[in-house]
Design a protein around this motif. Structure first.
Motif, PDB file in Angstrom:
ATOM      1  N   ILE A  76       0.867  -1.176   0.000  1.00 47.76           N
ATOM      2  CA  ILE A  76       0.000   0.000   0.000  1.00 47.76           C
ATOM      3  C   ILE A  76       0.906   1.228   0.000  1.00 47.76           C
ATOM      4  O   ILE A  76       1.738   1.391   0.890  1.00 47.76           O
ATOM      5  N   GLY A  77       0.767   2.053  -1.022  1.00 50.17           N
ATOM      6  CA  GLY A  77       1.503   3.313  -1.069  1.00 50.17           C
ATOM      7  C   GLY A  77       0.835   4.291  -0.120  1.00 50.17           C
ATOM      8  O   GLY A  77      -0.378   4.402  -0.078  1.00 50.17           O
ATOM      9  N   MET A  78       1.645   4.983   0.673  1.00 49.36           N
ATOM     10  CA  MET A  78       1.058   5.887   1.663  1.00 49.36           C
ATOM     11  C   MET A  78       1.658   7.262   1.483  1.00 49.36           C
ATOM     12  O   MET A  78       2.856   7.402   1.232  1.00 49.36           O
ATOM     13  N   PHE A  79       0.818   8.276   1.609  1.00 48.46           N
ATOM     14  CA  PHE A  79       1.360   9.626   1.501  1.00 48.46           C
ATOM     15  C   PHE A  79       0.914  10.509   2.655  1.00 48.46           C
ATOM     16  O   PHE A  79      -0.270  10.827   2.786  1.00 48.46           O
ATOM     17  N   SER A  80       1.829  10.877   3.504  1.00 45.67           N
ATOM     18  CA  SER A  80       1.603  11.915   4.501  1.00 45.67           C
ATOM     19  C   SER A  80       2.788  12.861   4.442  1.00 45.67           C
ATOM     20  O   SER A  80       3.263  13.339   5.448  1.00 45.67           O
TER      21      SER A  80
END
Lengths: 132, 331, 151, 122
Positions: B98-102
């Motif tokens: 899962i690619g995550m962006f924060s």
């Protein structure tokens, strides 16, 4: 650094303060003509140095305005062109305040070969007309 | 907002890789690998970043004696267009991803999700972390590398680094995750993209305050509260915020910031380091090792992220920020 | 803590922009860049067939070349961090913007990368230069036609 | 006298850069905005006929700053407008040249062939 800044600003003030004599040189065999053109240039206060070259029916006057008056050198040029033309109605006159012409005429002053001078003057006149 | 992890998932192993410029980092000796070429001998910076992520994951697998197929989940993100470096690295890794962006808070948000998956027994081994690449990121968010723009003292330097952690079942001899706080998006109207510390400090304040409140703790319950990449000025602002809400000096000394310390006192980096790889590489090398050695018993890691894009900045939007925190203990 | 309170704290801690220092540095370095340019004008006038009217082009081209070289070597960026507008405003800054963007785009190939990235930053300067030239010429033409001014 | 000539190049060039710095620091404009403002200013000053005197005074001090780009384009457009009237304003756009732009394009291309961006702080 502050001292350097102050110095940079003081030197010009000093230079403007001491007004040097005009240096005008003419290349011509005719004494009378020489004096006339010198007189005309000398009447322009804005100019500090100038060269005039008489060759055949041509008269090339290259002058340098005082650096702080350079912003109006095109006007100075025009005014002088008119004045010189009035004095020498028979000659083809070009007055220029461009450094290139001043530099080249400086070299021509001591040139003995008339043919060469004539060619060079033609070349400079063409150069002076270029715009870009 | 506060999530309690009853099974206390542990950080089984860590892998950190950094670029050549990061030799100057004070954390340099804690990194597992440093590469000579900033593109990792690849054709593009982005490929280089993907290679860097792969390398960090390989280090972890070697340390834990695992193979690609043993990894159940890969949770990660970066700052480049649609996180392509991470996506390409995941392609090689071949585990569920899962690619995550924060933004720069991805180092912690991925850890929270990995801990949740472990808590649910959905995952035996999960790799979580983040990376950033100076050349690729600067180009994306600011100006070309060789462009001569004058940066203010508040500007930060995006690091080239990757930090990853392997999360698995509780192991009493390893640092374990006991709680996490997923932050809100906070926007106090900062518009200057060269003052990220000022934009992100309120988010860190909000998340840390929420975590302490939710856990019914005081600042002094922690040996260390380390933010991600607020930078030197951002950290000062954060401390001032806590000081105003009544924190004492000895409590303020608990706060540290990975970005502020990353390059030491070198003024060429202005306010310090930034980037998702900055907090990730420090947390998953230095902090892990310090906890293992017993120096720290309870730490709160709070990574901050500025959720701007070049587009939002050009359209005159303010900079919304977030921060995620995770509480790690060592028995 | 509300936004206003925070603003106060932030302003207090953020170091102020060193206006005087920046202006002085921009003046000295910007002036120096122009002085170097001026030395080139003399060089071209004395050794080549250029007059003061025509010397602008070779001078600008030379300065652009030097800036391109320094940009490629990564030196221009370091000077610019000190000089600010002193290196951004001269034509060398324009060169730096074009060259740095061109180098950056190389990984996407010469058409999609270098070609289309080149004017990413310098493009607005060209747009406003050409557009304002058009409007200024237009206004002047209108004024001349109305007899308000002369050419 | 030649020293004075260089002094004016330094002074005028420096002052134009200071205006740029003030636009960036005090006006909070980005470099892109600052340069655009300067180019438009150069164009307007040129239209008023004040830019040429500035060049005559300062030489490279006036031709090196980006303001001269606005001047060059405007002078080109005005010259064409003077020659050809209404059509000239349009054709003037195709006549005008600036060596700075062509040089930047050529050297930019060459630099892209040779160099690779390197992110080093010092």
């Amino acid at each position: 650094m502050k001292k350097m800044v102050v110095a940079i600003f003081l030197i010009p003030v000093f230079l403007i303060g001491c007004n040097q004599e005009q240096t005008i040189e003419v290349k011509d065999s005719n004494e009378e003509q020489s004096e006339t053109v010198k007189e005309v240039i000398r009447n322009s206060d804005e100019i500090y140095t100038g060269n005039a070259i008489f060759i055949e029916d041509q008269l090339l006057v290259a002058v340098q305005a005082k650096p702080w008056l350079d912003y109006k050198k095109r006007k100075i040029e025009k005014k002088l062109q008119k004045e010189v033309e009035e004095q020498f109605p028979d000659l083809e006159v070009l007055v220029s305040a461009d450094y290139k012409l001043y530099w080249e005429t400086q070299k021509l002053l001591d040139e003995g070969d008339e043919q060469k001078v004539s060619e060079e003057v033609e070349k400079l006149k063409k150069l002076a007309k270029e715009e870009t | 907002m506060v999530i309690l992890f009853k099974t206390k998932p542990s950080i089984l192993a860590c892998g950190s890789v950094a670029g050549p410029e990061e030799r100057k980092s004070v954390f340099y000796s804690y990194f597992d690998a440093v590469v000579e070429d900033e593109r990792w001998n690849q054709k593009t910076n982005e490929q280089g970043q993907a290679k860097m992520i792969q390398e960090a994951c390989e280090i972890i697998m070697n340390k834990a004696n695992l193979k690609n197929l043993d990894i159940d989940f890969f949770l990660s993100g970066d700052l480049v267009n649609q996180m392509t470096p991470t996506n390409f690295a995941a392609r090689e890794l071949a585990s569920s991803f899962i690619g995550m962006f924060s933004a720069c808070a991805t180092s912690i948000s991925s850890l929270i999700v990995a801990s949740l998956l472990t808590e649910l027994s959905a995952s035996e081994y999960a790799i979580a972390g983040a990376s950033s690449h100076h050349n690729a990121t600067e180009r994306q968010f600011r100006y070309p590398i060789n462009y001569g723009g004058q940066k203010p003292a508040t500007a930060q330097w995006t690091v080239t680094a990757a930090g990853y952690a392997l999360i698995g079942k509780h192991n009493p001899s390893l640092p374990s995750i006991v709680a996490g706080t997923v932050g809100k998006v906070i926007d106090y109207g900062e518009v200057n993209p060269f003052h990220m510390g000022g934009a992100m400090a309120p988010a860190a304040f909000d998340t840390i305050t929420a975590h302490l409140k939710g856990r019914n703790q005081k600042i002094s319950d922690y040996d260390l509260i380390m933010t991600g990449d607020l930078g030197k000025i951002g950290l000062k602002i954060l401390k001032a915020m806590f000081a105003q809400t009544g924190a004492q000096q000895n409590e303020l000394d608990v706060f540290r910031d990975a970005g502020a310390e990353f390059y030491g006192e070198d003024e060429a980096y202005l306010a310090g380091a930034s980037g998702a790889g900055c907090s990730a590489a420090v947390y998953y090398s230095y902090i892990e090792q310090q906890m293992k050695s017993g120096r720290y018993k309870r730490v709160l890691l709070c990574a901050t992220g500025a959720l701007l894009s070049p587009l939002s900045f050009q359209q005159g939007e303010t900079i919304p920020c977030t921060a995620h925190a995770i509480e790690i203990t060592m028995e | 803590m509300d936004q206003q309170q925070y603003q106060q704290i932030e302003d207090q801690i953020t170091p102020p922009t060193p206006y005087v220092k920046n202006v002085l540095k921009a003046f000295l370095i910007g002036g120096l860049v122009c002085t170097i340019g001026h030395a080139f004008t003399y060089f071209y006038i004395i050794f080549f067939n250029f007059t003061e009217t025509t010397v602008g082009n070779p001078t600008a081209a030379t300065m652009v070349f030097i800036a391109a070289l320094l940009t490629g070597l990564g030196i221009y960026r370091k000077i610019a961090q000190v000089a600010g507008a002193g290196t951004a405003v001269p034509v060398t800054g324009f060169s730096n913007a074009v060259v740095s963007a061109a180098i950056e785009g190389k990984t996407e190939g010469f058409v999609l990368g270098v070609g289309s990235n080149m004017f990413k930053m310098a493009g607005s300067v060209i747009l406003f230069g050409v557009a304002s030239a058009f409007f200024v010429a237009l206004i002047k033409l209108i004024l001349v036609t109305m007899g308000v001014v002369e050419w | 006298m030649i020293f004075l000539d260089f002094f004016f190049a330094f002074l005028i060039g420096g002052i134009i850069c200071v205006i740029g710095q003030l636009l960036m620091d005090v006006g909070k404009f980005t470099p892109g905005h600052t340069l655009s403002i300067l180019v438009v200013s150069g164009s307007i000053i040129s239209g008023l006929g004040w830019y040429q005197p500035l060049i005559d005074l300062a030489g490279a001090g006036a031709t090196i700053p980006i303001t001269s780009f606005g001047n060059a384009l405007t002078q080109g457009a005005i010259a064409e407008a003077e020659k050809h009237g209404w059509v000239g304003v349009l054709t003037g756009m195709f006549e005008v040249t600036s060596s700075g732009i062509s040089a930047a394009i050529v050297f930019g291309f060459l630099a892209a062939l040779i160099f690779k961006p390197k992110g080093k702080a010092n």
